[in-house]
Write a protein that holds these residues in place. Structure first.
Motif, short mmCIF file in Angstrom:
data_model
loop_
_atom_site.label_atom_id
_atom_site.label_comp_id
_atom_site.label_asym_id
_atom_site.label_seq_id
_atom_site.Cartn_x
_atom_site.Cartn_y
_atom_site.Cartn_z
N ASN A 299 -21.57 -33.17 -41.05
CA ASN A 299 -22.27 -31.99 -41.21
C ASN A 299 -23.63 -32.15 -41.43
O ASN A 299 -24.55 -31.35 -41.16
CB ASN A 299 -21.69 -31.66 -42.73
CG ASN A 299 -20.37 -30.76 -42.22
OD1 ASN A 299 -20.18 -30.10 -41.33
ND2 ASN A 299 -19.43 -30.70 -43.43
N LEU B 69 -25.26 -32.11 -38.00
CA LEU B 69 -25.15 -30.78 -37.49
C LEU B 69 -26.44 -29.89 -38.42
O LEU B 69 -26.90 -28.99 -37.55
CB LEU B 69 -23.86 -29.73 -37.57
CG LEU B 69 -22.83 -30.43 -36.78
CD1 LEU B 69 -21.48 -29.94 -37.07
CD2 LEU B 69 -23.27 -30.55 -35.25
N GLU B 70 -26.66 -30.05 -39.37
CA GLU B 70 -27.51 -29.50 -40.18
C GLU B 70 -29.04 -29.75 -39.86
O GLU B 70 -29.84 -28.94 -39.66
CB GLU B 70 -27.43 -29.64 -41.76
CG GLU B 70 -26.16 -29.05 -42.49
CD GLU B 70 -25.85 -29.43 -43.96
OE1 GLU B 70 -26.89 -30.17 -44.29
OE2 GLU B 70 -24.93 -29.12 -44.45
N ALA C 207 -29.39 -27.96 -36.51
CA ALA C 207 -29.78 -26.32 -36.68
C ALA C 207 -30.93 -26.30 -37.53
O ALA C 207 -31.82 -25.09 -37.04
CB ALA C 207 -28.59 -25.75 -37.87
N MET D 166 -16.82 -29.64 -34.01
CA MET D 166 -17.71 -29.02 -35.24
C MET D 166 -18.93 -28.55 -34.48
O MET D 166 -19.49 -27.50 -35.04
CB MET D 166 -18.18 -29.94 -36.21
CG MET D 166 -16.86 -30.35 -37.21
SD MET D 166 -17.35 -31.67 -38.23
CE MET D 166 -18.45 -31.11 -39.43
N ASP E 231 -18.18 -25.27 -32.41
CA ASP E 231 -17.94 -24.15 -33.45
C ASP E 231 -19.17 -23.69 -33.82
O ASP E 231 -19.45 -22.33 -34.19
CB ASP E 231 -16.94 -24.50 -34.49
CG ASP E 231 -15.75 -24.95 -33.90
OD1 ASP E 231 -15.43 -24.52 -32.77
OD2 ASP E 231 -14.78 -25.53 -34.68
N LYS E 232 -20.16 -24.48 -34.15
CA LYS E 232 -21.62 -24.16 -34.64
C LYS E 232 -22.34 -23.34 -34.02
O LYS E 232 -23.21 -22.74 -34.14
CB LYS E 232 -21.89 -25.31 -35.68
CG LYS E 232 -23.19 -24.99 -36.52
CD LYS E 232 -23.81 -26.12 -37.35
CE LYS E 232 -24.84 -25.74 -38.22
NZ LYS E 232 -24.41 -24.98 -39.23
N PHE E 233 -22.64 -24.07 -32.71
CA PHE E 233 -23.61 -23.58 -31.63
C PHE E 233 -23.03 -23.05 -30.57
O PHE E 233 -23.63 -23.14 -29.37
CB PHE E 233 -24.35 -24.98 -31.12
CG PHE E 233 -25.12 -25.59 -32.51
CD1 PHE E 233 -26.35 -24.88 -33.02
CD2 PHE E 233 -24.68 -26.77 -32.79
CE1 PHE E 233 -26.91 -25.66 -33.95
CE2 PHE E 233 -25.27 -27.44 -33.96
CZ PHE E 233 -26.57 -26.84 -34.27
N GLN E 234 -22.01 -22.51 -30.59
CA GLN E 234 -21.19 -21.83 -29.43
C GLN E 234 -22.06 -20.71 -28.82
O GLN E 234 -22.16 -20.62 -27.62
CB GLN E 234 -19.76 -21.28 -29.63
CG GLN E 234 -19.15 -20.58 -28.80
CD GLN E 234 -17.70 -20.21 -29.06
OE1 GLN E 234 -17.33 -20.17 -30.27
NE2 GLN E 234 -17.02 -19.66 -28.10
#
Length: 666
Positions: free
Chosen positions: A533, A536-537, A540, A593, A596-599
């Motif tokens: 996470n 990924l944060e 983002a 992950m 799912d987050k950047f699809q």
């Protein structure tokens, strides 16, 4: 009777009280003080009489009048506000006074600094003539006649005198660029190096000599340290093969290891000579000198593991901290740690206590820490002596801050500086990567050890695996514990620190070449949702916000960062290697992950060169391969255009070409 005797002794006058005693006093108190002269302001006090006696004693020295005059000039010369012209003029006056008397003056403790001033502030001609005179070259018959007064004193003897050796140090410092002076100094010190190298005062001269003069000039002198049989190489002067170095000071001479390789019969005599010389140096505590480190390294290069274990390691175990200041000394410590006994290794380990962080950040010393961690069987002691220090914050202000919860959360990781450094990060990589793990390059079919990918050839040579010694004709390993067992026991002590650093400073690590390697291996060794996470944060936030770099400029998004996109790419490739058959639903997957987050942003990511490389690695993960292809199917036209015709600047994007090939594969 005893009381009476004591009383009589006290009351008995001492008739010798006022007489001069040469053993106890430097002046005669029995003489009355002279009365104050009405025309003089000076008063005859004991201090004045002492100065007068000192001046009278100095007047009997050789060249006393010259030295007294030179002192007045020298006092003006050492004023810091002088201009260079003033200093040059005063130095010329000093040279005129001392010309032909340099050797006698240099040996006087109060006049030696004046000769130093001539060398430091004199012009090139005065400096050269001073060197020639001190080396016994100038003056002809006059020099020979005057030399009878001070015996057979030469430059080598001057190096051994407490005050006079500073003159030689000045010669080396200020004449290093004068080829003629270098030749004279080297020639004057020939056949004297074995004595100077282990002399308490002369060793300082040897240290500066090897550090300042060109290696070609000092090579003959260094060969003398190996034994008398090397005099042939020191005096030989073969013609240079390239034909360019006509004015070379000295030819390039062979190293000790190469000489022994071609002349194995000289091994025993060389080892005996070096052991005797090194033992004298160790007795005089010369382990702080770089030339002594080099000499130890030369011994290690030809000695057997048993010689290192029996002679060198016990002698150097308690001096290990002094040796790791140089590359050669660090190699010696690593060899002693590899072949040393358990007792000697513990002594070495205690030397490094409190210096783990500074050693890991040093350009050479970090290898000694890596070697100790690599061979020590007592992992509890390693944690106590070395790794425990890493739990303390390196910043004194942060370490002294209060214990409030908010401040506790804002504290940086205590190992952040180590993880971001090229040298310190290698200890974590050595513990995170198994030595039995092998990787196969995509370009080559050959597989190699993964841990060696993070080290250069010299480091791999120093950290050679499975060191052994000979016992009763059999090879016996110096470490009983298996490498993998030792590694797993040590990494437990650092697991919490590593995860904490990776979570708190994810962006810094992803943008750092050294830090990204640690982050990748930490994610592979300790996979967790918290760690993924954090990654990924950062991705983002860098896409949505305009983050700033260290110089205050606008930082690129992680997916377009030169190092950041490679970090993410290698994270996906590592997951693809470890789970090529697919990821179980219960396991945490960074690729899943990320998808799912950047699809919804995959099309924009694919339009950039570095982003396309990241997606090509994402497709390699079996668990998300089909999903990514399906999402990018609608963007195939744009990706093809970027690959063939290029973007706005007209340059073709190699990343888009790689991504197209990945999309076509089944």
């Amino acid at each position: 009777m005893a009381a009476k005797s004591s009383t009589d002794t006290k009351s008995k006058p001492n008739h010798n009280k006022g007489k001069f005693d040469s053993k106890k006093r430097k002046f005669d108190n029995s003489k009355p003080y002279p009365k104050k002269d009405s025309n003089s302001n000076s008063v005859a006090t004991p201090s004045n009489k002492k100065r007068a006696l000192k001046a009278e004693r100095q007047s009997h020295r050789k060249h006393a009048t010259t030295v007294r005059t030179a002192k007045e000039i020298w006092n003006e010369l050492r004023i810091k506000t002088n201009t260079s012209d003033q200093n040059s003029k005063l130095a010329t006056e000093l040279y005129g006074l001392f010309e032909g008397k340099m050797m006698e003056v240099a040996m006087q403790h109060d006049a030696s600094r004046m000769v130093q001033a001539v060398i430091q502030f004199g012009n090139k001609n005065e400096r050269g003539e001073t060197v020639r005179e001190l080396c016994g070259v100038s003056g002809g018959a006059v020099q020979k006649e005057e030399s009878k007064g001070h015996g057979t004193v030469n430059l080598a003897e001057l190096c051994k005198i407490q005050y006079a050796h500073f003159v030689v140090l000045k010669m080396i410092k200020y004449c290093a660029r004068d080829e003629d002076s270098v030749k004279l100094i080297v020639k004057s010190l020939r056949k004297q190096m074995t004595k100077l190298a282990v002399h308490s005062v002369g060793s300082r001269v040897v240290e500066l000599l090897f550090a300042t003069f060109p290696s070609k000039a000092t090579a003959p002198l260094k060969l003398e340290l190996y034994g008398p049989q090397y005099a042939l190489f020191a005096t030989s002067n073969p013609t240079p093969t390239d034909g360019k170095s006509k004015s070379s000071i000295s030819p390039t001479l062979p190293t000790l290891a190469s000489f022994i390789e071609t002349n194995p019969d000289k091994l025993e005599s060389t080892l005996t000579h070096l052991q005797t010389l090194l033992q004298k140096g160790l007795d005089k505590h010369l382990t702080g000198f770089a030339y002594f480190h080099s000499l130890l390294f030369d011994y290690v290069s030809i000695a057997s593991p048993n010689d290192i274990r029996d002679f060198l390691t016990p002698a150097l175990a308690e001096h290990s901290l002094h040796l790791i200041s140089t590359r050669a000394g660090t190699k010696v410590v690593c060899e002693c740690a590899a072949y040393g006994s358990v007792k000697d290794r513990k002594k070495m380990l205690k030397c490094f206590k409190g210096y783990t962080r500074s050693s890991l950040l040093h350009r050479d010393a970090y290898l000694a820490i890596l070697r100790m961690v690599d061979v020590m069987d007592d992992t509890v002691l390693v944690n106590k002596m070395l790794l425990a220090e890493l739990h303390q914050n390196s910043d004194p202000k942060a370490a002294a801050s209060g214990g409030e919860e908010d401040e506790e959360e804002e504290k940086p990781s205590p190992i952040l500086d180590l993880v971001l450094s090229d040298t310190g990060s290698k200890m974590f990589l050595l513990l995170l990567v198994s030595k039995d793990e092998e990787v196969t390059s995509s370009d080559e079919e050959k597989s190699s050890s993964k841990w060696q990918k993070y080290l250069d050839p010299y480091e791999i040579e120093v950290l050679h695996r499975n060191p052994t010694v000979t016992d009763n004709g059999e090879s016996v390993p110096t470490s009983k514990k298996e490498d993998e067992t030792r590694r797993q026991e040590l990494v437990v002590y650092l697991k919490e620190l590593l995860v904490d650093a990776c979570v708190k400073h994810t962006e810094e690590l992803m943008r750092s070449k050294a830090g990204s390697k640690v982050l990748i291996e930490a994610c592979e060794s300790f996979p967790s949702e918290e760690l993924y996470n954090a990654v990924l944060e950062v991705c983002a936030d860098s896409m949505e916000n305009d983050s700033m770099d260290e110089e205050g400029g606008k930082a690129l998004p992680i997916l377009e960062d030169p190092v950041g996109h490679l970090t993410l790419k290698h994270l996906f490739l590592a997951e693809a290697r470890n789970d090529s058959a697919g990821v179980d639903e219960d396991d945490t997957s960074l690729a899943r992950m990320f998808y799912d987050k950047f699809q919804s942003n995959l099309g924009d990511i694919a339009s950039t060169n570095r982003g396309a490389f990241v997606l090509s690695a994402l497709i390699a993960v079996p668990s998300v391969k089909e999903d990514v292809k399906k999402t990018l199917k609608g963007h195939t036209k744009e990706i093809t255009q970027q690959a063939k015709k290029g973007g706005k600047d007209g340059k073709k994007l190699a990343g888009c070409s790689v991504l197209l090939e990945a999309l076509k594969k089944k």
